[in-house]
Design an enzyme around this catalytic site. Structure first.
Site, PDB file in Angstrom:
ATOM      1  N   GLY A   1       0.834  -1.217   0.000  1.00 36.73           N
ATOM      2  CA  GLY A   1       0.000   0.000   0.000  1.00 36.73           C
ATOM      3  C   GLY A   1       0.853   1.245   0.000  1.00 36.73           C
TER       4      GLY A   1
ATOM      5  N   LEU B   1       1.618   3.531  -2.121  1.00 33.08           N
ATOM      6  CA  LEU B   1       1.247   4.768  -2.816  1.00 33.08           C
ATOM      7  C   LEU B   1       0.203   5.580  -2.053  1.00 33.08           C
ATOM      8  CD1 LEU B   1       1.059   3.477  -6.510  1.00 33.08           C
ATOM      9  CD2 LEU B   1       2.892   4.794  -5.437  1.00 33.08           C
TER      10      LEU B   1
ATOM     11  N   GLN C   1      -1.575   7.506   1.570  1.00 32.77           N
ATOM     12  CA  GLN C   1      -1.229   8.710   2.341  1.00 32.77           C
ATOM     13  C   GLN C   1      -0.001   8.470   3.229  1.00 32.77           C
ATOM     14  OE1 GLN C   1      -4.060   9.906   5.368  1.00 32.77           O
ATOM     15  NE2 GLN C   1      -3.237  11.973   5.492  1.00 32.77           N
TER      16      GLN C   1
ATOM     17  N   ASP D   1       2.351  -1.662  -4.406  1.00 33.49           N
ATOM     18  CA  ASP D   1       0.939  -1.274  -4.308  1.00 33.49           C
ATOM     19  C   ASP D   1       0.174  -2.025  -5.386  1.00 33.49           C
ATOM     20  OD1 ASP D   1      -0.414   1.484  -2.852  1.00 33.49           O
ATOM     21  OD2 ASP D   1      -1.608   0.492  -4.402  1.00 33.49           O
TER      22      ASP D   1
ATOM     23  N   ARG E   1      -2.038  -0.466  -7.063  1.00 33.66           N
ATOM     24  CA  ARG E   1      -2.181   0.560  -8.105  1.00 33.66           C
ATOM     25  C   ARG E   1      -0.928   0.607  -8.974  1.00 33.66           C
ATOM     26  NH1 ARG E   1      -3.326   6.199  -5.603  1.00 33.66           N
ATOM     27  NH2 ARG E   1      -3.074   5.353  -3.500  1.00 33.66           N
TER      28      ARG E   1
ATOM     29  N   ASP F   1      -0.522  -7.251  -5.037  1.00 42.40           N
ATOM     30  CA  ASP F   1      -1.881  -7.310  -4.492  1.00 42.40           C
ATOM     31  C   ASP F   1      -1.818  -8.183  -3.243  1.00 42.40           C
ATOM     32  OD1 ASP F   1      -4.496  -7.839  -3.842  1.00 42.40           O
ATOM     33  OD2 ASP F   1      -5.143  -8.220  -5.902  1.00 42.40           O
TER      34      ASP F   1
ATOM     35  N   TYR G   1     -14.651  -1.535   9.177  1.00 50.87           N
ATOM     36  CA  TYR G   1     -13.239  -1.128   9.307  1.00 50.87           C
ATOM     37  C   TYR G   1     -12.737  -1.472  10.710  1.00 50.87           C
ATOM     38  CZ  TYR G   1      -9.219   2.122   9.361  1.00 50.87           C
ATOM     39  OH  TYR G   1      -7.977   2.691   9.471  1.00 50.87           O
TER      40      TYR G   1
ATOM     41  N   LYS H   1      -9.912  -4.107  12.143  1.00 53.03           N
ATOM     42  CA  LYS H   1      -8.751  -3.648  12.913  1.00 53.03           C
ATOM     43  C   LYS H   1      -8.621  -4.415  14.238  1.00 53.03           C
ATOM     44  CE  LYS H   1      -6.910  -0.667  10.083  1.00 53.03           C
ATOM     45  NZ  LYS H   1      -5.669  -1.017   9.370  1.00 53.03           N
TER      46      LYS H   1
HETATM   47  N1  NAD Z   1      -4.320   7.752   7.244  1.00 54.27           N
HETATM   48  C1  NAD Z   1      -4.854   7.656   8.447  1.00 54.27           C
HETATM   49  O1  NAD Z   1      -5.336   8.662   9.000  1.00 54.27           O
HETATM   50  C2  NAD Z   1      -4.871   6.330   9.160  1.00 54.27           C
HETATM   51  C3  NAD Z   1      -5.309   6.286  10.495  1.00 54.27           C
HETATM   52  C4  NAD Z   1      -5.337   5.072  11.151  1.00 54.27           C
HETATM   53  C5  NAD Z   1      -4.895   3.918  10.523  1.00 54.27           C
HETATM   54  N2  NAD Z   1      -4.463   3.982   9.228  1.00 54.27           N
HETATM   55  C6  NAD Z   1      -4.067   2.729   8.597  1.00 54.27           C
HETATM   56  O2  NAD Z   1      -2.804   2.881   7.951  1.00 54.27           O
HETATM   57  C7  NAD Z   1      -2.753   2.101   6.754  1.00 54.27           C
HETATM   58  C8  NAD Z   1      -2.403   2.979   5.569  1.00 54.27           C
HETATM   59  O3  NAD Z   1      -3.325   4.037   5.517  1.00 54.27           O
HETATM   60  P1  NAD Z   1      -3.293   5.167   4.381  1.00 54.27           P
HETATM   61  O4  NAD Z   1      -3.925   6.363   4.979  1.00 54.27           O
HETATM   62  O5  NAD Z   1      -1.946   5.280   3.775  1.00 54.27           O
HETATM   63  O6  NAD Z   1      -4.332   4.542   3.348  1.00 54.27           O
HETATM   64  P2  NAD Z   1      -4.539   4.912   1.791  1.00 54.27           P
HETATM   65  O7  NAD Z   1      -5.949   4.553   1.461  1.00 54.27           O
HETATM   66  O8  NAD Z   1      -4.082   6.296   1.524  1.00 54.27           O
HETATM   67  O9  NAD Z   1      -3.534   3.891   1.088  1.00 54.27           O
HETATM   68  C9  NAD Z   1      -3.774   2.518   1.072  1.00 54.27           C
HETATM   69  C10 NAD Z   1      -3.064   1.941  -0.128  1.00 54.27           C
HETATM   70  O10 NAD Z   1      -3.355   0.533  -0.172  1.00 54.27           O
HETATM   71  C11 NAD Z   1      -3.475   0.191  -1.533  1.00 54.27           C
HETATM   72  N3  NAD Z   1      -4.242  -1.056  -1.650  1.00 54.27           N
HETATM   73  C12 NAD Z   1      -5.586  -1.240  -1.590  1.00 54.27           C
HETATM   74  N4  NAD Z   1      -5.898  -2.531  -1.791  1.00 54.27           N
HETATM   75  C13 NAD Z   1      -4.723  -3.192  -1.959  1.00 54.27           C
HETATM   76  C14 NAD Z   1      -4.370  -4.544  -2.217  1.00 54.27           C
HETATM   77  N5  NAD Z   1      -5.313  -5.489  -2.354  1.00 54.27           N
HETATM   78  N6  NAD Z   1      -3.053  -4.863  -2.330  1.00 54.27           N
HETATM   79  C15 NAD Z   1      -2.089  -3.916  -2.219  1.00 54.27           C
HETATM   80  N7  NAD Z   1      -2.360  -2.608  -2.012  1.00 54.27           N
HETATM   81  C16 NAD Z   1      -3.667  -2.255  -1.878  1.00 54.27           C
HETATM   82  C17 NAD Z   1      -4.179   1.374  -2.183  1.00 54.27           C
HETATM   83  O11 NAD Z   1      -3.948   1.400  -3.593  1.00 54.27           O
HETATM   84  C18 NAD Z   1      -3.533   2.539  -1.452  1.00 54.27           C
HETATM   85  O12 NAD Z   1      -2.428   3.063  -2.168  1.00 54.27           O
HETATM   86  C19 NAD Z   1      -4.128   1.420   6.668  1.00 54.27           C
HETATM   87  O13 NAD Z   1      -4.058   0.142   7.249  1.00 54.27           O
HETATM   88  C20 NAD Z   1      -5.020   2.298   7.504  1.00 54.27           C
HETATM   89  O14 NAD Z   1      -6.113   1.584   8.034  1.00 54.27           O
HETATM   90  C21 NAD Z   1      -4.449   5.161   8.539  1.00 54.27           C
END
Ligand code: NAD
Length: 320
Positions: free
Chosen positions: A8, A10, A12, A34, A36, A52, A141, A145
């Site tokens: 993942g 790519l 945030q 990723d 993507r 994936d 979600y 978790k």
């Molecule tokens: N950003 C936040 O505020 C936040 C807060 C708490 C927890 N998290 C956790 O941190 C992790 C990353 O969060 P984020 O904000 O970067 O999420 P995001 O949605 O910005 O990025 C997730 C990435 O996972 C990729 N993805 C989706 N399905 C996939 C698959 N089958 N195989 C491989 N890649 C896949 C997407 O293309 C995307 O680039 C997640 O587990 C999220 O639950 C994030």
């Protein structure tokens, strides 16, 4: 030294964690992956792969080919997206994690798993939520978790996999857009304050949630993974947060720099009800005591840095 795999990458968090890991351990030691397609404008250098996480053979092949020793497993569907597609969320968030843990067991890898404040629910004490508290989330979600935290604990206890994790709050950042979470309003508010001096928020003005600035989250992630394992009472998932804020409070802070910024509200009932099931603030003392968690940014310094980074200094919007 074996390589690090980021799934993942790519998203945030990955958009900032990958460069930080490259800087810390060397660009040739980090495999960013990723589902993507990698955009063309990514800086040259570093290793980028399509992966994936729902496909176990792809993970095993990657672990073999690159001699992976640690996996930062970021791939997931976030809270609002997951509520729209609960079946896909289970598939990516649970099957994906299981596949990663299995690969880690077979290849003896360390694993980082990001849990979330979403792992708590309406029956959790909402203020200063303790490290150990009741976890009965009402979103898919949150269900993935909590189940993920337990599965990680099981792999650590049963198979000795070194899994570590953080319960992350809403993360505020300027590099990559958020991926469909309930706390995305904060990043949107910054962008629209600078662009239009106006933002319609999808949460009510007094919705209080724990938050953290991305540089603190990235540092905490690397610090936890490097911490002395013998000192970790919880492994996963440590409560971490740096502030506890509402949309009205964030808007007031932005208005100190962009005086004409106007905020109104177009409340999204789905995301509002998700937010209302989450804690207002977290007790982070376990993370501070066990591995020295110490965030550097509060609301004021985060706001100033966000506006500066987003180009506020040169924008006519703030020259008022
Ligand atoms: N950003 C936040 O505020 C936040 C807060 C708490 C927890 N998290 C956790 O941190 C992790 C990353 O969060 P984020 O904000 O970067 O999420 P995001 O949605 O910005 O990025 C997730 C990435 O996972 C990729 N993805 C989706 N399905 C996939 C698959 N089958 N195989 C491989 N890649 C896949 C997407 O293309 C995307 O680039 C997640 O587990 C999220 O639950 C994030």
């Amino acid at each position: 030294m074996r390589r690090i795999l980021v799934t993942g990458a790519l998203g945030q968090i990955g958009s900032e964690l990958v460069p930080a890991l490259q800087q810390h351990y060397g660009a040739d030691r980090v495999v960013a992956s990723d589902v993507r397609i990698v955009p063309q404008q990514l800086p040259a250098g570093g290793i980028h792969e399509h992966l994936d996480c729902t496909q176990p053979q792809q993970i095993l092949e990657m672990a073999r080919r690159y001699e992976i020793g640690a996996i930062y497993h970021l791939a997931a569907l976030l809270s609002a997206v997951a509520e729209e597609k609960p079946h896909a969320a289970w598939n990516v968030n649970m099957d994906g994690l299981y596949n990663i843990l299995e690969a880690a067991r077979q290849h003896r890898c360390q694993v980082f798993f990001p849990s979330s404040i979403g792992a708590f629910g309406p029956s959790t004490p909402p203020d200063h939520t303790p490290q150990t508290a009741i976890q009965r989330p009402t979103t898919i979600y949150g269900v993935t978790k909590v189940a993920g935290e337990l599965l990680c604990d099981y792999y650590a206890g049963r198979f000795g996999v070194d899994v570590r994790g953080l319960r992350l709050p809403g993360l505020i950042s300027y590099v990559a857009p958020p991926g469909g979470g309930t706390t995305d309003y904060a990043v949107e508010m910054f962008l629209q304050a600078l662009r239009y001096k106006h933002y319609s928020c999808f949460l009510k003005p007094d919705t209080r949630l724990p938050m953290m600035y991305m540089p603190d989250a990235i540092r905490a992630t690397i610090e936890l993974m490097e911490a002395d394992g013998g000192r970790l009472r919880y492994r996963n998932a440590y409560n971490v947060a740096a502030m506890s804020i509402t949309p009205a409070e964030l808007a007031a802070e932005i208005r100190k720099h962009v005086p004409s910024f106007a905020l109104d509200f177009r409340v999204d009932p789905v995301r509002q009800s998700i937010a209302e099931s989450w804690p207002h603030s977290l007790d982070t003392s376990a993370a501070r005591e066990d591995w020295g968690f110490a965030p550097q940014f509060d609301l004021a310094s985060m706001t100033l840095d966000m506006l500066t980074r987003l180009g506020a200094k040169s924008s006519p919007a703030v020259a008022e």
